[in-house]
Design a protein around this motif. Structure first.
Motif, PDB file in Angstrom:
ATOM      1  N   PHE A  72      65.106  58.224 -24.656  1.00 45.66           N
ATOM      2  CA  PHE A  72      64.363  58.136 -23.414  1.00 45.66           C
ATOM      3  C   PHE A  72      63.356  57.004 -23.515  1.00 45.66           C
ATOM      4  N   SER A  73      63.122  56.325 -22.419  1.00 46.04           N
ATOM      5  CA  SER A  73      62.127  55.254 -22.400  1.00 46.04           C
ATOM      6  C   SER A  73      60.787  55.810 -21.932  1.00 46.04           C
ATOM      7  N   ALA A  74      59.768  54.964 -21.893  1.00 49.63           N
ATOM      8  CA  ALA A  74      58.417  55.378 -21.523  1.00 49.63           C
ATOM      9  C   ALA A  74      58.302  55.789 -20.062  1.00 49.63           C
ATOM     10  N   ASP A  75      59.305  55.507 -19.258  1.00 50.09           N
ATOM     11  CA  ASP A  75      59.264  55.891 -17.850  1.00 50.09           C
ATOM     12  C   ASP A  75      59.702  57.333 -17.623  1.00 50.09           C
ATOM     13  N   ARG A  76      59.890  58.077 -18.685  1.00 47.05           N
ATOM     14  CA  ARG A  76      60.328  59.466 -18.560  1.00 47.05           C
ATOM     15  C   ARG A  76      59.229  60.412 -18.978  1.00 47.05           C
ATOM     16  N   ALA A  77      59.269  61.604 -18.382  1.00 46.34           N
ATOM     17  CA  ALA A  77      58.300  62.642 -18.731  1.00 46.34           C
ATOM     18  C   ALA A  77      58.992  63.995 -18.672  1.00 46.34           C
ATOM     19  N   ARG A  78      58.413  64.945 -19.375  1.00 47.02           N
ATOM     20  CA  ARG A  78      58.908  66.329 -19.386  1.00 47.02           C
ATOM     21  C   ARG A  78      57.805  67.186 -18.793  1.00 47.02           C
ATOM     22  N   PHE A  79      58.153  67.938 -17.751  1.00 45.04           N
ATOM     23  CA  PHE A  79      57.221  68.866 -17.123  1.00 45.04           C
ATOM     24  C   PHE A  79      57.758  70.272 -17.312  1.00 45.04           C
ATOM     25  N   VAL A  80      56.873  71.232 -17.484  1.00 44.79           N
ATOM     26  CA  VAL A  80      57.265  72.640 -17.544  1.00 44.79           C
ATOM     27  C   VAL A  80      56.448  73.377 -16.494  1.00 44.79           C
ATOM     28  N   VAL A  81      57.142  74.113 -15.620  1.00 45.86           N
ATOM     29  CA  VAL A  81      56.492  74.901 -14.572  1.00 45.86           C
ATOM     30  C   VAL A  81      56.993  76.333 -14.649  1.00 45.86           C
ATOM     31  N   ARG A  82      56.267  77.242 -14.016  1.00 49.24           N
ATOM     32  CA  ARG A  82      56.759  78.618 -13.920  1.00 49.24           C
ATOM     33  C   ARG A  82      58.053  78.627 -13.118  1.00 49.24           C
ATOM     34  N   TRP A  83      58.894  79.626 -13.380  1.00 52.90           N
ATOM     35  CA  TRP A  83      60.195  79.723 -12.726  1.00 52.90           C
ATOM     36  C   TRP A  83      60.041  79.636 -11.216  1.00 52.90           C
ATOM     37  N   ARG A  84      60.923  78.895 -10.589  1.00 51.94           N
ATOM     38  CA  ARG A  84      60.942  78.746  -9.138  1.00 51.94           C
ATOM     39  C   ARG A  84      62.397  78.750  -8.695  1.00 51.94           C
ATOM     40  N   ASP A  85      62.776  79.725  -7.881  1.00 49.16           N
ATOM     41  CA  ASP A  85      64.136  79.765  -7.345  1.00 49.16           C
ATOM     42  C   ASP A  85      64.386  78.560  -6.454  1.00 49.16           C
ATOM     43  N   GLY A  86      65.573  78.012  -6.527  1.00 52.86           N
ATOM     44  CA  GLY A  86      65.994  76.957  -5.619  1.00 52.86           C
ATOM     45  C   GLY A  86      65.708  75.540  -6.064  1.00 52.86           C
ATOM     46  N   LEU A  87      64.932  75.347  -7.111  1.00 52.29           N
ATOM     47  CA  LEU A  87      64.624  73.997  -7.586  1.00 52.29           C
ATOM     48  C   LEU A  87      65.921  73.319  -8.036  1.00 52.29           C
ATOM     49  N   GLN A  88      66.155  72.089  -7.540  1.00 51.24           N
ATOM     50  CA  GLN A  88      67.386  71.371  -7.852  1.00 51.24           C
ATOM     51  C   GLN A  88      67.083  69.930  -8.205  1.00 51.24           C
ATOM     52  N   THR A  89      68.063  69.242  -8.739  1.00 52.37           N
ATOM     53  CA  THR A  89      67.862  67.859  -9.182  1.00 52.37           C
ATOM     54  C   THR A  89      67.740  66.864  -8.034  1.00 52.37           C
ATOM     55  N   ASP A  90      68.017  67.265  -6.793  1.00 49.52           N
ATOM     56  CA  ASP A  90      67.813  66.333  -5.681  1.00 49.52           C
ATOM     57  C   ASP A  90      66.373  66.382  -5.158  1.00 49.52           C
ATOM     58  N   TRP A  91      65.546  67.276  -5.713  1.00 51.87           N
ATOM     59  CA  TRP A  91      64.132  67.299  -5.374  1.00 51.87           C
ATOM     60  C   TRP A  91      63.450  66.134  -6.073  1.00 51.87           C
ATOM     61  N   ARG A  92      62.230  65.828  -5.658  1.00 53.70           N
ATOM     62  CA  ARG A  92      61.410  64.818  -6.322  1.00 53.70           C
ATOM     63  C   ARG A  92      60.125  65.491  -6.777  1.00 53.70           C
ATOM     64  N   LEU A  93      59.341  64.767  -7.526  1.00 54.45           N
ATOM     65  CA  LEU A  93      58.113  65.320  -8.094  1.00 54.45           C
ATOM     66  C   LEU A  93      57.028  64.256  -7.981  1.00 54.45           C
ATOM     67  N   ARG A  94      55.810  64.675  -7.694  1.00 54.64           N
ATOM     68  CA  ARG A  94      54.667  63.770  -7.679  1.00 54.64           C
ATOM     69  C   ARG A  94      53.606  64.350  -8.602  1.00 54.64           C
ATOM     70  N   ASP A  95      53.124  63.548  -9.553  1.00 51.00           N
ATOM     71  CA  ASP A  95      52.131  64.055 -10.502  1.00 51.00           C
ATOM     72  C   ASP A  95      50.723  63.995  -9.910  1.00 51.00           C
ATOM     73  N   GLU A  96      49.749  64.386 -10.714  1.00 48.38           N
ATOM     74  CA  GLU A  96      48.366  64.463 -10.235  1.00 48.38           C
ATOM     75  C   GLU A  96      47.769  63.094  -9.913  1.00 48.38           C
ATOM     76  N   ASN A  97      48.401  62.019 -10.369  1.00 48.08           N
ATOM     77  CA  ASN A  97      47.926  60.659 -10.086  1.00 48.08           C
ATOM     78  C   ASN A  97      48.667  60.003  -8.927  1.00 48.08           C
ATOM     79  N   GLY A  98      49.577  60.738  -8.302  1.00 48.34           N
ATOM     80  CA  GLY A  98      50.340  60.198  -7.184  1.00 48.34           C
ATOM     81  C   GLY A  98      51.608  59.472  -7.585  1.00 48.34           C
ATOM     82  N   GLU A  99      51.921  59.434  -8.895  1.00 47.29           N
ATOM     83  CA  GLU A  99      53.156  58.788  -9.369  1.00 47.29           C
ATOM     84  C   GLU A  99      54.356  59.646  -8.955  1.00 47.29           C
ATOM     85  N   ALA A 100      55.387  58.997  -8.443  1.00 40.80           N
ATOM     86  CA  ALA A 100      56.593  59.697  -7.998  1.00 40.80           C
ATOM     87  C   ALA A 100      57.637  59.700  -9.115  1.00 40.80           C
ATOM     88  N   TYR A 101      58.361  60.806  -9.232  1.00 42.65           N
ATOM     89  CA  TYR A 101      59.412  60.963 -10.240  1.00 42.65           C
ATOM     90  C   TYR A 101      60.662  61.526  -9.581  1.00 42.65           C
TER      91      TYR A 101
END
Length: 114
Positions: A55-84
């Motif tokens: 993996f390169s530096a542009d990757r991150a690993r997040f762990v969240v509590r279980w959430r039904d329905g979460l899929q790989t076509d979703w996106r994520l935004r961190d606390e700094n506004g960076e989109a993933y």
């Protein structure tokens, strides 16, 4: 298993599509925002996971509590506004947590909330 320290506030972005009744074409709407607490680990330089994938530096690993329905076509935004883009999901425990492997996008949302 030790519980992860969920000390980051992230936003999971669920895509929404609506079909145009006249053309039958799918129209992308604003995503539904789901706020969640997460643990975060950035991959520094080039790191290898157990499977031997680099993996390169542009990757991150997040762990969240279980959430039904979460899929790989979703996106994520961190606390700094960076989109993933969500690259992979893995269940941890029996529906206790979800590990999210994410790839940083080049877009950044201005005026993000904290």
């Amino acid at each position: 298993m030790r519980a992860p320290i969920l000390d980051r506030r992230i936003t999971l972005l669920e895509p929404r599509l609506r079909r145009n009744p006249k053309t039958g074409e799918s129209v992308r709407l604003e995503p539904v925002e789901h706020r969640a607490w997460a643990a975060r680990r950035d991959f520094t330089g080039r790191e290898k996971l157990q499977a031997g994938v680099e993996f390169s530096a542009d990757r991150a690993r997040f762990v969240v509590r279980w959430r039904d329905g979460l899929q790989t076509d979703w996106r994520l935004r961190d606390e700094n506004g960076e989109a993933y883009a969500i690259d992979g999901l893995a269940e941890i425990g029996r529906r206790r947590y979800i590990e999210i492997l994410a790839l940083r996008s080049r877009e950044k949302r201005s005026g993000h909330r904290k």
